[in-house]
Scaffold this motif. Structure first.
Motif, PDB file in Angstrom:
ATOM      1  N   GLU A 178      -9.521  10.227   1.081  1.00 22.63           N
ATOM      2  CA  GLU A 178      -9.303   9.107  -0.037  1.00 22.63           C
ATOM      3  C   GLU A 178      -8.291   9.643  -0.943  1.00 22.63           C
ATOM      4  N   ILE A 179      -7.113   8.838  -0.834  1.00 23.07           N
ATOM      5  CA  ILE A 179      -6.136   9.202  -1.663  1.00 23.07           C
ATOM      6  C   ILE A 179      -6.381   8.512  -3.064  1.00 23.07           C
ATOM      7  N   ILE A 180      -6.828   7.372  -2.917  1.00 23.68           N
ATOM      8  CA  ILE A 180      -7.336   6.624  -4.269  1.00 23.68           C
ATOM      9  C   ILE A 180      -8.992   6.465  -3.988  1.00 23.68           C
ATOM     10  N   PRO A 181      -9.654   6.995  -5.008  1.00 20.76           N
ATOM     11  CA  PRO A 181     -11.032   6.884  -5.007  1.00 20.76           C
ATOM     12  C   PRO A 181     -11.511   5.558  -4.323  1.00 20.76           C
ATOM     13  N   ASP A 182     -12.550   6.008  -3.444  1.00 23.18           N
ATOM     14  CA  ASP A 182     -13.514   4.759  -2.772  1.00 23.18           C
ATOM     15  C   ASP A 182     -12.565   4.085  -2.090  1.00 23.18           C
ATOM     16  N   GLU A 183     -11.199   4.303  -1.572  1.00 24.39           N
ATOM     17  CA  GLU A 183     -10.485   3.349  -0.637  1.00 24.39           C
ATOM     18  C   GLU A 183     -10.135   4.527   0.648  1.00 24.39           C
ATOM     19  N   PRO A 184     -11.179   4.620   1.382  1.00 24.74           N
ATOM     20  CA  PRO A 184     -10.739   5.942   2.545  1.00 24.74           C
ATOM     21  C   PRO A 184      -9.821   5.486   3.614  1.00 24.74           C
ATOM     22  N   ILE A 185      -8.958   6.150   3.787  1.00 24.46           N
ATOM     23  CA  ILE A 185      -7.833   6.306   4.961  1.00 24.46           C
ATOM     24  C   ILE A 185      -7.595   7.209   5.865  1.00 24.46           C
ATOM     25  N   ILE A 186      -7.429   7.014   7.274  1.00 19.40           N
ATOM     26  CA  ILE A 186      -7.073   7.779   8.071  1.00 19.40           C
ATOM     27  C   ILE A 186      -5.864   8.535   8.122  1.00 19.40           C
ATOM     28  N   ALA A 187      -5.700   9.818   8.081  1.00 18.05           N
ATOM     29  CA  ALA A 187      -4.394  10.297   8.063  1.00 18.05           C
ATOM     30  C   ALA A 187      -4.401  11.308   9.232  1.00 18.05           C
ATOM     31  N   THR A 188      -3.079  11.739   9.539  1.00 22.07           N
ATOM     32  CA  THR A 188      -2.607  12.371  10.836  1.00 22.07           C
ATOM     33  C   THR A 188      -2.196  13.765  10.253  1.00 22.07           C
ATOM     34  N   CYS A 189      -2.753  14.786  11.006  1.00 21.07           N
ATOM     35  CA  CYS A 189      -1.937  16.125  10.579  1.00 21.07           C
ATOM     36  C   CYS A 189      -1.446  16.624  12.031  1.00 21.07           C
ATOM     37  N   PRO A 190      -0.188  16.848  12.332  1.00 18.82           N
ATOM     38  CA  PRO A 190       0.278  17.156  13.541  1.00 18.82           C
ATOM     39  C   PRO A 190      -0.055  18.796  13.717  1.00 18.82           C
TER      40      PRO A 190
ATOM     41  N   HIS B 136      -1.993  19.381   2.465  1.00 17.15           N
ATOM     42  CA  HIS B 136      -0.944  19.070   1.407  1.00 17.15           C
ATOM     43  C   HIS B 136      -0.424  17.608   2.164  1.00 17.15           C
ATOM     44  N   LEU B 137      -0.301  16.556   1.320  1.00 15.61           N
ATOM     45  CA  LEU B 137      -0.077  15.236   1.579  1.00 15.61           C
ATOM     46  C   LEU B 137       1.378  15.257   1.844  1.00 15.61           C
ATOM     47  N   ARG B 138       1.955  15.029   3.137  1.00 15.53           N
ATOM     48  CA  ARG B 138       3.401  15.480   3.311  1.00 15.53           C
ATOM     49  C   ARG B 138       4.282  14.122   3.120  1.00 15.53           C
ATOM     50  N   ARG B 139       3.737  13.211   3.780  1.00 11.39           N
ATOM     51  CA  ARG B 139       4.628  12.022   3.698  1.00 11.39           C
ATOM     52  C   ARG B 139       3.718  10.582   4.006  1.00 11.39           C
ATOM     53  N   ILE B 140       4.102   9.494   3.398  1.00  8.00           N
ATOM     54  CA  ILE B 140       3.524   8.195   3.638  1.00  8.00           C
ATOM     55  C   ILE B 140       4.667   7.125   3.885  1.00  8.00           C
ATOM     56  N   GLU B 141       4.281   6.480   4.933  1.00  8.38           N
ATOM     57  CA  GLU B 141       5.577   5.698   5.482  1.00  8.38           C
ATOM     58  C   GLU B 141       5.004   4.320   6.205  1.00  8.38           C
ATOM     59  N   PRO B 142       5.457   3.227   6.368  1.00 11.24           N
ATOM     60  CA  PRO B 142       4.922   2.226   7.003  1.00 11.24           C
ATOM     61  C   PRO B 142       5.568   2.167   8.305  1.00 11.24           C
ATOM     62  N   VAL B 143       4.633   2.059   9.405  1.00  8.52           N
ATOM     63  CA  VAL B 143       4.757   1.760  10.685  1.00  8.52           C
ATOM     64  C   VAL B 143       4.343   0.709  11.550  1.00  8.52           C
TER      65      VAL B 143
ATOM     66  N   GLN C  55       0.800  -1.026  -0.209  1.00  8.92           N
ATOM     67  CA  GLN C  55       0.050  -0.049   0.251  1.00  8.92           C
ATOM     68  C   GLN C  55       0.973   1.313  -0.084  1.00  8.92           C
ATOM     69  N   VAL C  56       2.238   1.190   0.959  1.00 10.85           N
ATOM     70  CA  VAL C  56       2.703   2.329   0.947  1.00 10.85           C
ATOM     71  C   VAL C  56       3.546   2.684  -0.554  1.00 10.85           C
ATOM     72  N   ARG C  57       3.841   1.526  -1.052  1.00 15.89           N
ATOM     73  CA  ARG C  57       4.405   1.905  -2.285  1.00 15.89           C
ATOM     74  C   ARG C  57       3.594   2.320  -3.452  1.00 15.89           C
ATOM     75  N   LEU C  58       2.203   1.754  -3.354  1.00 15.39           N
ATOM     76  CA  LEU C  58       1.240   2.407  -4.370  1.00 15.39           C
ATOM     77  C   LEU C  58       0.896   3.862  -4.078  1.00 15.39           C
ATOM     78  N   LEU C  59       0.957   4.275  -2.748  1.00 17.63           N
ATOM     79  CA  LEU C  59       0.578   5.757  -2.653  1.00 17.63           C
ATOM     80  C   LEU C  59       1.582   6.725  -2.546  1.00 17.63           C
ATOM     81  N   LYS C  60       2.959   6.258  -2.525  1.00 15.68           N
ATOM     82  CA  LYS C  60       4.127   7.376  -2.303  1.00 15.68           C
ATOM     83  C   LYS C  60       4.095   8.062  -3.792  1.00 15.68           C
ATOM     84  N   GLY C  61       3.699   7.594  -4.795  1.00 15.69           N
ATOM     85  CA  GLY C  61       3.311   8.796  -5.843  1.00 15.69           C
ATOM     86  C   GLY C  61       2.249   9.834  -5.514  1.00 15.69           C
TER      87      GLY C  61
END
Length: 246
Positions: free
Chosen positions: A123-135, A158-165, A93-99
């Motif tokens: 939704e970074i990709i349509p119809d695939e909701p995801i929870i993001a964090t904004c400090p 602004h989509l700053r960074r996507i990473e696996p944790v 998923q991270v590899r897909l969303l990095k772009g």
């Protein structure tokens, strides 16, 4: 085993080929660590797992077949498999969303932990909701306590960074947003220009968050676009027309 693989593919959003590859590599890695020698795992016809240990005897290579059920309990098998597949799914998923990093995304505020962070459903990709964090330190001071980030409100980020944790030992995709980037100003201008965006050249030279963004452009931007960005960012958009962008 075939039905199990199809079920796992659906659960982890991986192809059946990826599931088979991950099953083989997961147990090969774990058993190699346990036996301190190379162990290979193969999924044979009939979806049967074959485990082969490779070693040396009197300087000559030898191999022998291991009985997997005798080596691993059912719970161990399940734990290793779920951990490995969870990690593989997140990495994919991270590899897909990095772009999509550095792009504009719109999201709905789910929770506002004042002094800490915002949780945003997007939704970074349509119809695939995801929870993001904004400090919270990535939100301008002028907006933090202005009631603009209450649950249910929709804002631009602004989509700053996507990473696996790892969160409590579980692999997760971490999506980090901000509201202070110069790129957000530029992307909002593109968004409101719509199909006409390709006819304009502009760049945000400098941004004083909460006060103004200085935008250089080679031609006049529509007033309604400037006003829309001004209202979203709650700061003045100062446009300077230049012959060419530096």
């Amino acid at each position: 085993m075939q039905s199990i693989i199809l079920s796992l593919a659906s659960r982890y959003a991986l192809s059946t080929a990826e599931i088979i590859q991950e099953i083989e590599s997961a147990f090969a890695r774990q058993l190699s660590q346990w036996y301190r020698q190379e162990v290979m795992v193969f999924l044979r016809e009939g979806m049967r797992l074959e485990v082969v240990a490779y070693g040396k005897r009197n300087g000559l290579p030898v191999q022998h077949i291991l009985d997997l059920p005798a080596v691993l309990s059912r719970n161990q098998f399940k734990t290793i498999l779920e951990s490995h597949l969870g990690t593989a799914a997140v990495i994919k998923q991270v590899r897909l969303l990095k772009g999509f990093e550095r792009r504009l995304i719109w999201g709905e505020v789910v929770r506002n932990r004042a002094g800490d962070y915002l949780l945003v459903e997007t939704e970074i990709i349509p119809d695939e909701p995801i929870i993001a964090t904004c400090p919270v330190n990535r939100v301008g001071l002028h907006e933090r306590h202005a009631g603009r980030f209450q649950p249910g409100q929709r804002r631009a980020f602004h989509l700053r960074r996507i990473e696996p944790v790892l969160m409590n030992g579980t692999p997760r995709t971490k999506v980090i947003l901000d509201r202070v980037s110069k790129t957000l100003t530029e992307n909002l201008l593109c968004h409101h220009l719509g199909d006409a965006a390709h006819r304009f050249q502009f760049r945000c030279l400098k941004r004083y968050v909460g006060h103004k963004s200085i935008v250089l452009t080679t031609r006049r931007l529509p007033r309604e676009v400037i006003v829309a960005v001004d209202r979203e960012l709650q700061e003045r958009i100062e446009v300077r027309i230049v012959k060419s962008l530096p």
